[in-house]
Design a protein around this motif. Sequence first.
Motif, PDB file in Angstrom:
ATOM      1  N   GLY A  11       0.786  -1.225   0.000  1.00  0.00           N
ATOM      2  CA  GLY A  11       0.000   0.000   0.000  1.00  0.00           C
ATOM      3  C   GLY A  11       0.816   1.272   0.000  1.00  0.00           C
ATOM      4  N   SER A  28      -5.235   6.340   0.125  1.00  0.00           N
ATOM      5  CA  SER A  28      -5.772   4.988   0.119  1.00  0.00           C
ATOM      6  C   SER A  28      -6.318   4.626   1.485  1.00  0.00           C
ATOM      7  CB  SER A  28      -4.682   3.977  -0.272  1.00  0.00           C
ATOM      8  OG  SER A  28      -3.732   3.834   0.774  1.00  0.00           O
ATOM      9  N   ASP A  84      -1.885   7.167   3.583  1.00  0.00           N
ATOM     10  CA  ASP A  84      -2.403   5.802   3.522  1.00  0.00           C
ATOM     11  C   ASP A  84      -3.001   5.449   4.875  1.00  0.00           C
ATOM     12  OD1 ASP A  84      -1.512   5.249   0.863  1.00  0.00           O
ATOM     13  OD2 ASP A  84       0.527   5.090   1.643  1.00  0.00           O
TER      14      ASP A  84
END
Length: 519
Positions: A14, A62, A25
């Motif tokens: 990620g 994300s 993130d």
Amino acid sequence: MDAVVPDAGPAGVGRGGPGAPAGRDVVIVGGEAAGTSVLVQLVDALSGTSGADGAGARAVRSVRVVDPRLMGWGLAFGDSDPLLMCNSAVDLNSVRARRPRDFEEHLRQRGWTGRAEECVPMSWMAEYCHARSVQARARAAAHGVDVDRLSATARALEVRADGYRVLLSDGRRLAADDVVVCTGVRRPRVPDGFAAWQDHPRYLDSPYPSARLRETLGQRPRRVLVLGTHQSAVDAALLLCRDGHQTTLTSPSGQLPAVRTALAAPPRALPALDRVADLDPADPHLGDRLLRHTVEAVRSVSPLPWRRQVSTAADPVRRLREETALAEAGACHWARVCAPLIDAAIALGGTLSGERRRALMARFAPFVNRYVTALALVNARRLVAHCDAGLLRVAAGYPRAVAYADGRWRVRWPDSAVREYDHVVNATGFHPPQPYWDGAARTLYLEAPPASATALDHLAADLRVRRPGAAVPTAAPERVWIVGVGTHLRIPFANHLNNVVRQADEVAGHLLRPPNPSS
């Protein structure tokens, strides 16, 4: 929400490269109701549908949800058996703090015609959470935010100079800038007198999942001893009696919860409970004052005396019958104060030391166990029917001794009588999640901590993790929050969904704010 992000190598999963879009993130550990609520309300804020202007979308790149099960389908609501009901009404089960009718709207869109004050099957709540998570992923994508679920469990969280690494059960390390821990309950309590029997093939450590219960007992009627008399035990009794098993409930208290129509939102404000949050945490008579406020609130909703709203029968089955009749007649007016009383206790609990909070909860435990966490009327009616059919009884005491021989459990009761059972089901509930901090390894353990780790004993007011022994917040506080049942470290009734959703909304707001070392 079922895609799995492949391992990106030593740097972790990620973490984007130099050309990746700007933003942070975020990792959400746990995809049950709490994790779903964080995700949905974060995306609401990103897209501006929560009242924000949507500018926060640039702050997040994300979102990864770590859970081996589909979003929403966890232990709390993820059992598909229609007999298992939510204990709170539809009007308290929204995962959006600013849209309290969201769950009701979801059900109406699917043809439901019931009342918002009713209870519905747990699986409906799981389906709702899953549907909202799928919608959230699509809305996030429209704003350039990638959302996925990783099918694994999170075991630990390493603190690094460049952020965090979430250690997954499959060996991967998930890179993150911000982490929200939403783990639910997993570890069943060990009942008194049964510590030596935890691995016995005819001992079930929990009635969940119901499919395991059915598979273990089979179709032939069995004699089953259920350890517990509260919510989990009621679920166990309903499942077992429906399948024709002779069921006995037992607990040290020997008391079933009281009966109410449902845990529902109050029809109007209750000033007596609104004032609870203003009580002095240092007042030596705090418990007495809390009791007076509660009594005042009950009297404000109805002039009917308390003795005419409840049963005082000593026999638990007789008491169940009488309180079921009272609920059916609309005479249990005390039930209208339960939801606001929980909210008031949560607000007060956040101002107390852990020792003071535990002492208050211990003092009021009998009241909480009987009334605050009372039975929904629909389940009470079913229990009465099973008692009438001779399938269900409540023992007069708790086992003094237990043995297993010749394929049978032999249980000695306080009156010295010995009775035999085919199976024992533990329904005494679960231990709340307990994180541990290892300072030398700079790691927060979510499960299986080493001997060198210390139990986390405090949360900051904004629900951030505070390391054990830290007298004041550090200069650069960790961007790690806890939402849901794990907040028992700071507040009572940590599993109350209405409160969990408010927590999730608050934390979602924090996630959109850039790091501030001085905060």
